[in-house]
Write a protein that holds these residues in place. Structure first.
Motif, short mmCIF file in Angstrom:
data_model
loop_
_atom_site.label_atom_id
_atom_site.label_comp_id
_atom_site.label_asym_id
_atom_site.label_seq_id
_atom_site.Cartn_x
_atom_site.Cartn_y
_atom_site.Cartn_z
N ALA A 30 44.38 49.87 47.19
CA ALA A 30 43.90 48.51 47.48
C ALA A 30 42.38 48.44 47.40
O ALA A 30 41.82 47.46 46.89
CB ALA A 30 44.38 48.07 48.86
N ALA A 31 41.69 49.48 47.88
CA ALA A 31 40.23 49.50 47.84
C ALA A 31 39.73 49.50 46.39
O ALA A 31 38.80 48.77 46.05
CB ALA A 31 39.69 50.70 48.60
N ARG A 32 40.34 50.30 45.54
CA ARG A 32 39.98 50.33 44.11
C ARG A 32 40.22 48.95 43.48
O ARG A 32 39.39 48.45 42.73
CB ARG A 32 40.84 51.34 43.36
CG ARG A 32 40.43 52.76 43.54
CD ARG A 32 41.41 53.68 42.76
NE ARG A 32 41.07 55.06 42.94
CZ ARG A 32 40.19 55.72 42.19
NH1 ARG A 32 39.58 55.11 41.21
NH2 ARG A 32 39.93 56.98 42.43
N ARG A 33 41.38 48.37 43.78
CA ARG A 33 41.73 47.07 43.21
C ARG A 33 40.76 45.99 43.65
O ARG A 33 40.24 45.22 42.84
CB ARG A 33 43.16 46.69 43.64
CG ARG A 33 43.60 45.30 43.20
CD ARG A 33 45.00 44.94 43.69
NE ARG A 33 45.23 45.14 45.09
CZ ARG A 33 44.75 44.35 46.08
NH1 ARG A 33 43.99 43.31 45.79
NH2 ARG A 33 45.05 44.61 47.34
N GLU A 34 40.48 45.91 44.95
CA GLU A 34 39.56 44.89 45.47
C GLU A 34 38.15 45.07 44.92
O GLU A 34 37.48 44.09 44.61
CB GLU A 34 39.55 44.89 46.99
CG GLU A 34 40.78 44.27 47.63
CD GLU A 34 40.86 42.77 47.43
OE1 GLU A 34 39.82 42.09 47.21
OE2 GLU A 34 41.98 42.23 47.52
N LEU A 35 37.70 46.31 44.81
CA LEU A 35 36.36 46.57 44.27
C LEU A 35 36.27 46.02 42.85
O LEU A 35 35.31 45.31 42.51
CB LEU A 35 36.06 48.07 44.29
CG LEU A 35 34.73 48.49 43.65
CD1 LEU A 35 33.55 47.90 44.39
CD2 LEU A 35 34.64 50.02 43.62
N GLU A 36 37.25 46.33 42.02
CA GLU A 36 37.20 45.86 40.64
C GLU A 36 37.37 44.34 40.56
O GLU A 36 36.66 43.66 39.82
CB GLU A 36 38.26 46.53 39.78
CG GLU A 36 38.15 46.12 38.32
CD GLU A 36 39.09 46.85 37.39
OE1 GLU A 36 38.94 46.66 36.17
OE2 GLU A 36 39.97 47.59 37.87
N GLU A 37 38.31 43.78 41.34
CA GLU A 37 38.54 42.32 41.29
C GLU A 37 37.29 41.54 41.69
O GLU A 37 36.95 40.55 41.06
CB GLU A 37 39.69 41.93 42.22
CG GLU A 37 41.06 42.28 41.69
CD GLU A 37 42.17 41.93 42.66
OE1 GLU A 37 43.32 42.26 42.35
OE2 GLU A 37 41.91 41.36 43.74
N GLU A 38 36.62 42.00 42.75
CA GLU A 38 35.47 41.25 43.26
C GLU A 38 34.18 41.51 42.50
O GLU A 38 33.33 40.63 42.41
CB GLU A 38 35.25 41.54 44.75
CG GLU A 38 36.32 40.95 45.63
CD GLU A 38 35.97 40.95 47.10
OE1 GLU A 38 34.92 41.51 47.49
OE2 GLU A 38 36.75 40.38 47.87
N THR A 39 34.00 42.72 41.98
CA THR A 39 32.71 43.09 41.40
C THR A 39 32.76 43.46 39.93
O THR A 39 31.71 43.48 39.27
CB THR A 39 32.09 44.28 42.16
OG1 THR A 39 32.87 45.45 41.89
CG2 THR A 39 32.01 44.01 43.65
#
Length: 180
Positions: free
Chosen positions: A89-98
């Motif tokens: 989830a952390a990898r996914r959110e990092l890429e989605e947001e940034t």
């Protein structure tokens, strides 16, 4: 010796996809009863301190409606631990947001956001050697400016009050102490 409260009755008084409100009737260790202790049942959160190879931290600047302010914070988002791991989830959110992807993810720990009223846990990660992938995918409610801040300038921004979101501060202090 400290004791836990006894839950005598519990019911949900509000439910939607973002959170639920639970009303508990509880008995405190000394016998006092409270019939309307409200608890927010919220999803867990992942929050990532992402650092580039040039020693820059990847922040997001965005409007936060509850405070009515535009804030500088680390990329974060909610997730369901039954569907994906916190690291995924952390990898996914990092890429989605940034639009940045990490070469390495290191767990920094788990924190409670507001343990008196909220049930969720914040899972903190350090992402090293992040690089832009070009695939930022924002939700309909997100308007995000990606901001790169040199590690050497972060403490000054904290002292000046430019960085003041509690989870972001915790991740910065935990993550940067590991880098030293």
């Amino acid at each position: 010796m400290l004791e836990k409260w006894k839950i005598l009755n519990s019911k949900f008084v509000f439910e939607n996809k973002w959170f639920k409100i639970r009303q508990d009737e509880v008995e405190l260790p000394k016998g006092k009863r409270i019939d309307d202790f409200f608890v927010l049942v919220r999803p867990d959160i992942v929050l990532t301190l992402a650092i580039t190879g040039k020693q820059e931290i990847v922040f997001v600047r965005q409007y936060r409606h509850a405070t009515g302010e535009i804030l500088l914070e680390l990329p974060a988002g909610s997730f369901n631990p039954k569907l994906e791991s916190a690291a995924t989830a952390a990898r996914r959110e990092l890429e989605e947001e940034t639009g940045y992807i990490p070469q390495e993810m290191i767990p920094l720990g788990k924190l409670y956001d507001n343990p008196i009223k909220d049930t969720n846990t914040i899972h903190l990660f350090l992402a090293r050697d992040v690089r832009p992938s070009g695939f930022q995918q924002l939700d309909a409610t997100e308007e995000i400016e990606v901001v790169l801040v040199p590690v050497s300038q972060v403490m000054e921004k904290i002292v000046q009050g430019e960085i003041r979101v509690s989870g972001t501060l915790a991740a910065l202090f935990l993550g940067l102490s590991q880098l030293k």
